[in-house]
Enzyme design. Structure first.
Site, mmCIF file in Angstrom:
data_model
loop_
_atom_site.group_PDB
_atom_site.id
_atom_site.type_symbol
_atom_site.label_atom_id
_atom_site.label_comp_id
_atom_site.label_asym_id
_atom_site.label_seq_id
_atom_site.Cartn_x
_atom_site.Cartn_y
_atom_site.Cartn_z
ATOM 1 C CB SER A 100 45.713 46.154 38.421
ATOM 2 O OG SER A 100 45.505 45.240 39.444
ATOM 3 C CG ASP A 241 47.621 43.394 42.360
ATOM 4 O OD1 ASP A 241 47.898 43.747 43.528
ATOM 5 O OD2 ASP A 241 46.729 43.942 41.689
ATOM 6 C CG ASP A 243 46.912 48.089 41.820
ATOM 7 O OD1 ASP A 243 46.907 46.845 41.867
ATOM 8 O OD2 ASP A 243 45.875 48.777 41.734
ATOM 9 C CG ASP A 245 44.258 46.273 44.175
ATOM 10 O OD1 ASP A 245 45.041 45.425 43.715
ATOM 11 O OD2 ASP A 245 43.349 46.792 43.490
HETATM 12 MG MG MG Z 1 45.338 45.381 41.597
#
Ligand code: MG
Length: 456
Positions: A100, A241, A243, A245
């Protein structure tokens, strides 16, 4: 059996490559996942752009296959994209290789359940039980799982988001996307273009060294995005960020927008379209401005423990019980849209902001300036004594104030609140204080720090 998670934190398991996060660890987790889901299960896998991604992915594949799992490799994609694909393709689960927002030396693993959400605590505890007791067993040669790849699977994720909005709703709007050399380079710009926006992109190349900026979208890291927004006369900029999400925005003047404010604005937009009596689900660490917004639209807030999985599960529970859940989200740019799926989705947030800006006659900076004003202070403190001792002491010290003890201690005093939480993984505590009056927010922060320093 332990009844608490030991290895997995709020969002999976993470560590520094070569030190805590190794191919052996990834292999053993994958074997445990295959055992938990059962022989012959179909498991989707994906990774972010980190240099260690391919290494861990190979281990994960080997572990799943060795225990009879069938692997569908979706390649380098955002976490919410894997979550969507697990749900859409009716897979038994998923494994995402990502750390992340952590720096490049980290990597980690998130386990996705068949409904696309991050696996809940009870299943993770079961998984850890298999893992620590080494009860996974290899299948014989005739039962080894199969591997297939679906490198274009992400297109259906893009289409699913685009389908949530009116055709061409972004026409006339210019957006700059900063994917931070992460996997959203192949998704967010296309989502926005398909909605009719003019899109510029920076830090576009997949690069796990993160030469453009670190994966956490900080004020410092987003300076290049701010300049590009100004030089292209864009209506806003969006950054993800590592990844994707989460989504963090900058306004048309290049100003960084705190995640509590973007959650507030998007909540306000969705509540205004809702039929009323709606619910907004958010952790107890989120700004009170969300409560003001809920009240304005005759909606209410449902608080949860800190962590997107708790928000997601509460949303689903409420919907199953007939409530009109409008939105869920955290103050860090992670927003969950119940009509889409029950997980945070940065691409969906970018598209929602596009819809919001295109429908408004005002620029984004004005919309933000019209939100209720609060001052929030946040601080991390290293602790030398047990965290529960600190919480117990604060419980006694603040016993004349209203308290909420579901996650650390939340203190309500007049028009201010404070939250003191223990970190699940490090010897530190996080303190949040907030008030409309900056002096009150500062005073309660000082009081908490003074009390903690008496103990250590
Ligand atoms: Mg994330």
């Amino acid at each position: 059996m332990n009844h608490k998670k030991q290895y997995f934190g709020t969002n999976g398991i993470r560590g520094v490559i070569g030190r805590d996060m190794t191919p052996q660890l990834a292999l053993n987790i994958a074997k445990s996942v295959a055992m938990l889901l059962g022989q012959g299960s179909s498991i989707g896998i994906g990774k972010d752009t980190r240099t260690s991604g391919e290494m861990l992915l190979s281990s994960v594949k080997a572990g799943l296959l060795a225990c009879g799992g069938n692997v569908i490799d979706f390649g380098t994609i955002p976490t919410p994209c894997l979550q969507y694909l697990v749900l859409k393709q009716k897979l038994n689960g998923g494994i995402m290789i990502t750390a992340s927002h952590n720096p490049p030396e980290y990597n980690g693993i998130k386990i996705i359940d068949s409904d696309g959400t991050e696996m809940d605590d009870s299943k993770i505890i079961e998984l850890e039980h298999i893992f620590t007791n080494k009860t996974s067993s290899h299948v014989d040669w005739s039962h080894i799982g199969s591997v297939s790849s679906d490198p274009n699977g992400y297109q259906s994720y893009i289409d699913a988001i685009v389908a949530q909005f009116p055709k061409n709703c972004g026409a006339g709007i210019t957006v700059v996307v900063d994917s931070g050399n992460g996997p959203a380079s192949i998704t967010t710009p296309e989502i926005l273009k398909k909605l009719g926006a003019t899109v510029y992109i920076i830090n576009e190349c997949f690069d796990g060294r993160f030469p453009g900026r670190l994966p956490e979208p900080s004020i410092e890291g987003l300076k290049k995005l701010s300049s590009k927004v100004i030089s292209t006369n864009a209506n806003f900029g969006v950054a993800h960020d590592g990844d994707a999400d989460r989504a963090i925005f900058v306004d048309e003047t290049g100003n960084f927008i705190d995640g509590n404010l973007s959650l507030g604005l998007i909540s306000s937009y969705l509540c205004s379209k809702s039929s009323g009596n709606g619910v907004i689900v958010t952790p107890i660490s989120t700004s009170s401005l969300i409560e003001d917004i809920a009240m304005k639209y005759n909606c209410r807030i449902e608080h949860t423990m800190v962590g997107s999985i708790y928000v997601a599960r509460k949303m689903r529970y409420l919907i199953e019980n007939g409530y009109n859940v409008v939105i869920g989200g955290e103050g860090n740019g992670g927003i969950i849209y119940p009509d889409h799926m029950f997980c945070r989705d940065g691409g969906m947030s970018a598209a929602t902001m596009l819809g919001l800006v295109s429908e408004s006659s005002k620029p984004l900076s004005t919309l933000i300036s019209e939100l209720p004003k609060y001052t929030m202070y946040q601080q991390k403190l290293k602790i030398k004594i047990s965290g529960s001792k600190i919480i117990n002491h604060l419980k006694i010290h603040f016993n004349t104030d209203k308290l909420d003890l579901r996650d650390g201690i939340r203190i309500y005093r007049n028009n201010s609140w404070a939250l003191v939480r223990l970190s699940g993984t490090e010897p530190l505590i996080r303190i949040y204080t907030e008030s409309k009056n900056p002096i009150e927010a500062k005073c309660i922060m000082d009081e908490i720090i003074t009390e903690i320093s008496k103990l250590q």
